[in-house]
Design a protein around this motif. Structure first.
Motif, short mmCIF file in Angstrom:
data_model
loop_
_atom_site.label_atom_id
_atom_site.label_comp_id
_atom_site.label_asym_id
_atom_site.label_seq_id
_atom_site.Cartn_x
_atom_site.Cartn_y
_atom_site.Cartn_z
N UNK A 192 65.85 43.24 2.66
CA UNK A 192 67.25 43.66 2.56
C UNK A 192 67.38 44.96 1.77
N UNK A 193 66.76 45.01 0.60
CA UNK A 193 66.88 46.17 -0.27
C UNK A 193 66.30 47.42 0.40
N UNK A 194 65.03 47.33 0.80
CA UNK A 194 64.39 48.49 1.41
C UNK A 194 64.99 48.80 2.77
N UNK A 195 65.30 47.79 3.54
CA UNK A 195 65.84 48.01 4.88
C UNK A 195 67.14 48.78 4.86
N UNK A 196 68.03 48.44 3.93
CA UNK A 196 69.30 49.17 3.87
C UNK A 196 69.09 50.61 3.39
N UNK A 197 68.17 50.82 2.47
CA UNK A 197 67.90 52.18 2.01
C UNK A 197 67.27 53.02 3.12
N UNK A 198 66.30 52.45 3.85
CA UNK A 198 65.72 53.18 4.98
C UNK A 198 66.79 53.55 6.00
N UNK A 199 67.65 52.60 6.30
CA UNK A 199 68.69 52.84 7.30
C UNK A 199 69.64 53.96 6.86
N UNK A 200 70.06 53.92 5.60
CA UNK A 200 70.96 54.97 5.12
C UNK A 200 70.27 56.33 5.09
N UNK A 201 68.99 56.34 4.75
CA UNK A 201 68.25 57.60 4.74
C UNK A 201 68.21 58.21 6.14
N UNK A 202 68.21 57.36 7.16
CA UNK A 202 68.16 57.84 8.54
C UNK A 202 69.55 58.10 9.12
N UNK A 203 70.59 57.95 8.29
CA UNK A 203 71.93 58.30 8.73
C UNK A 203 72.88 57.15 8.97
N UNK A 204 72.46 55.93 8.68
CA UNK A 204 73.38 54.79 8.83
C UNK A 204 74.57 54.98 7.89
N UNK A 230 78.45 52.64 3.83
CA UNK A 230 78.95 51.32 3.44
C UNK A 230 77.82 50.30 3.44
N UNK A 231 76.74 50.59 4.16
CA UNK A 231 75.59 49.70 4.17
C UNK A 231 75.01 49.54 2.76
N UNK A 232 75.24 50.55 1.92
CA UNK A 232 74.80 50.48 0.53
C UNK A 232 75.43 49.34 -0.24
N UNK A 233 76.54 48.80 0.26
CA UNK A 233 77.15 47.63 -0.39
C UNK A 233 76.30 46.38 -0.21
N UNK A 234 75.42 46.39 0.77
CA UNK A 234 74.54 45.24 1.02
C UNK A 234 73.26 45.35 0.18
N UNK A 235 72.87 46.58 -0.18
CA UNK A 235 71.62 46.80 -0.92
C UNK A 235 71.52 45.92 -2.17
N UNK A 236 72.58 45.78 -2.98
CA UNK A 236 72.46 44.93 -4.17
C UNK A 236 72.15 43.46 -3.88
N UNK A 237 72.49 42.99 -2.69
CA UNK A 237 72.13 41.62 -2.31
C UNK A 237 70.60 41.49 -2.32
N UNK A 238 69.93 42.51 -1.80
CA UNK A 238 68.47 42.53 -1.84
C UNK A 238 67.95 42.61 -3.27
N UNK A 239 68.60 43.42 -4.09
CA UNK A 239 68.19 43.53 -5.49
C UNK A 239 68.35 42.22 -6.24
#
Length: 127
Positions: free
Chosen positions: A77-89, A92-101
């Protein structure tokens, strides 16, 4: 079969592969923020894959195994959301990143509690 071991190995494999991809194929194509997200995702994925692998290799179940699975889920979850945002997602997907953390933190906590329980059990067995 202990499925935590191949799951952790897959996270480790993907972290190395995506780290190399980011360093070579995406060099100069990511924004500064995107490159930072990519690096963080790779670092967290790889370090937590190693910890999950250790939990799986320990042969212990209970809290230690549960903690290992929390590390796997958290890394995805943590890495997946960061990879996605880095590629242009969308950001708001960053709101999910803390769930992974939070899952990563919970995993470390469970492994710690499992270790304490094992130490207490071993101490109780000493005559």
């Amino acid at each position: 079969m202990n499925r935590l071991i191949p799951a952790a190995a897959l996270i480790g494999f993907l972290s190395v592969a995506l780290g190399a991809f980011g360093a070579h194929a995406l060099d100069g194509r990511l924004t500064a923020q995107g490159a930072e997200w990519w690096h963080t995702a790779t670092l967290y994925g790889l370090t937590h894959a190693g910890a999950a692998l250790a939990a799986g290799l320990s042969g212990r179940g209970g809290k230690i195994a549960a903690g290992g699975w929390m590390l796997v889920a958290g890394a995805v979850i943590f890495a997946g959301t960061l990879y996605a945002m880095a590629l242009g997602a969308p950001r708001w997907l960053g709101a999910i990143t803390p769930v992974g953390g939070i899952s990563l933190l919970a995993g470390w906590g469970m492994i710690g509690l499992g270790g304490l329980a094992a130490a207490r059990s071993a101490q109780d067995d000493v005559p």
